[in-house]
Design an enzyme around this catalytic site. Structure first.
Site, PDB file in Angstrom:
ATOM      1  N   THR A  16       0.357  -1.610   0.147  1.00  0.00           N
ATOM      2  CA  THR A  16       0.158  -0.069   0.059  1.00  0.00           C
ATOM      3  C   THR A  16       0.684   1.230  -0.443  1.00  0.00           C
ATOM      4  O   THR A  16       0.596   2.137  -0.510  1.00  0.00           O
ATOM      5  CB  THR A  16      -0.775   0.020   1.305  1.00  0.00           C
ATOM      6  OG1 THR A  16      -1.836  -1.645   0.919  1.00  0.00           O
ATOM      7  CG2 THR A  16      -2.136   1.408   0.964  1.00  0.00           C
ATOM      8  N   GLN A 280      -3.654 -21.256  18.646  1.00  0.00           N
ATOM      9  CA  GLN A 280      -4.943 -20.321  17.772  1.00  0.00           C
ATOM     10  C   GLN A 280      -4.818 -18.600  19.259  1.00  0.00           C
ATOM     11  O   GLN A 280      -5.397 -17.986  18.038  1.00  0.00           O
ATOM     12  CB  GLN A 280      -6.410 -20.836  17.921  1.00  0.00           C
ATOM     13  CG  GLN A 280      -6.391 -22.085  16.613  1.00  0.00           C
ATOM     14  CD  GLN A 280      -7.545 -22.398  17.048  1.00  0.00           C
ATOM     15  OE1 GLN A 280      -9.114 -21.789  16.980  1.00  0.00           O
ATOM     16  NE2 GLN A 280      -8.146 -23.999  15.915  1.00  0.00           N
TER      17      GLN A 280
END
Ligand code: ASP
Length: 344
Positions: A16, A280
């Site tokens: 970006t 996780q």
């Protein structure tokens, strides 16, 4: 270039920071580095010798591949003696993966490799890219007693310098896109840049930079969830050519204790498959055997990823499998700290 002037090589891969909106499609795509430079005249005020290399074409990092990691590593090797430090401009989406991969591939690194990017393109008025790139360059150029202050692969983003293989992209909206749950920042940039010297890794021996570019892509990440389908799970584990699996488990490394889960894992490990247990949970640690739900994993030969991130875990597996080592050695190295990616 004056002999005493710090010299920095900027390697622009895309992201970006260097993107511009297409007036027709309204989508963002990367532009050339020269156009980025025009947006930051401040670069010249730094007083360093700054040169750049643009990868063609510059990419959105969603399209990052191990082949480009190798290209980055080779570029650093080629120009290693010419520059005091390296700044890699990269999209945020996969920056943590590239930083992790490079941390394994660049052996005997004694110069800074600082990755950065931005959430808003450099040409946008409120861009975060200018501060990120300017401070990244200052950190890449920083020396103490003639030696680099941070001779590591790092990510500098929104006032924090993190060890690259400890980072995770956690926000796609806020300027502070990255976090490091298990390791403190190596530096924070406020009015001054404050370095956390005790946390920075310095090379133990003096050797020349070696790049190890053998990467094996025969790996996969499986995220465990309630409702995991037996048929799909078993068929993934028997895929031809697959050598390594990161199991994204629950909490402190737990998985359902259904017999078919362990049987499938045991069968695969017997045939040489390598499983790495990564949680996780962003915080905390994999502790296999702590609960009943992870004891059998250990018995089936699954290796604990300890406090490693998924990004650093999957790239470590790719790197170690690339070395053509016996399975037992790959497993032993997975448990060891190679470049600061996990606790010992
Ligand atoms: N999609 C972009 C990329 O990773 C996002 C960014 O740069 O922040 O290249």
């Amino acid at each position: 270039m004056a002999a005493d002037k710090q010299s920095i090589l900027i390697i622009y891969t895309g992201g970006t920071i260097g993107m511009r909106e297409d007036p027709k499609t309204k989508t963002l795509s990367p532009m050339k580095f020269e156009l980025i430079q025009e947006e930051i005249p401040e670069l010249y005020k730094l007083g360093f010798g700054i040169e750049s290399i643009t990868f063609t074409p510059p990419i959105d990092s969603a399209n990052m591949t191990p082949a480009i990691w190798i290209q980055i590593a080779k570029t650093i090797k080629t120009y290693y003696s010419k520059y005091d430090g390296f700044v890699i401009l990269h999209g945020t989406d996969t920056m943590a993966y590239t930083a992790s991969a490079l941390s394994y591939m660049l052996e005997n690194l004694d110069k800074p490799v600082i990755m950065t990017g931005s959430q808003l393109p450099i040409g946008v008025l409120r861009t975060d890219g200018k501060e990120n790139i300017i401070t990244a360059i200052q950190i890449a150029a920083a020396k103490k007693d003639g030696k680099a202050v941070v001779p590591e692969v790092c990510i500098y983003f929104s006032s924090n310098l993190f060890r690259g293989n400890r980072t995770t992209k956690e926000d796609s909206q806020q300027f502070s896109a990255f976090t490091s749950h298990h390791y403190p920042p190596l530096a924070t940039a406020g009015v001054d840049i404050k370095y956390n010297y005790e946390k920075i890794n310095y090379p133990r021996s003096k050797g020349i930079l070696n790049i190890n570019t053998s990467i094996d892509e025969n790996v996969i990440v499986i995220k465990i969830f309630p409702g995991l389908n037996r048929k799909y799970f078993e068929s993934i584990l028997t895929l031809e050519g697959l050598k390594g699996i990161v199991l994204e488990s629950y909490g402190s490394g737990n998985m359902p204790t259904f017999p078919w889960v362990f049987e499938a894992i045991r069968k695969a490990t017997d045939l040489g498959m390598i499983f790495m247990n990564v949680s996780q949970c962003p915080g905390g640690n994999v502790k296999m055997g702590y609960y009943e739900t992870s004891r059998e994993l250990k018995e089936a030969g699954v290796v604990s990823g300890k406090d490693i991130t998924v990004e650093a875990g999957i790239t470590k597996l790719m790197f170690l499998l690339g070395q053509n080592l016996p399975v037992s050695e790959v497993k032993a190295y997975l448990l060891q700290n190679l470049s600061g990616e996990l606790e010992n």
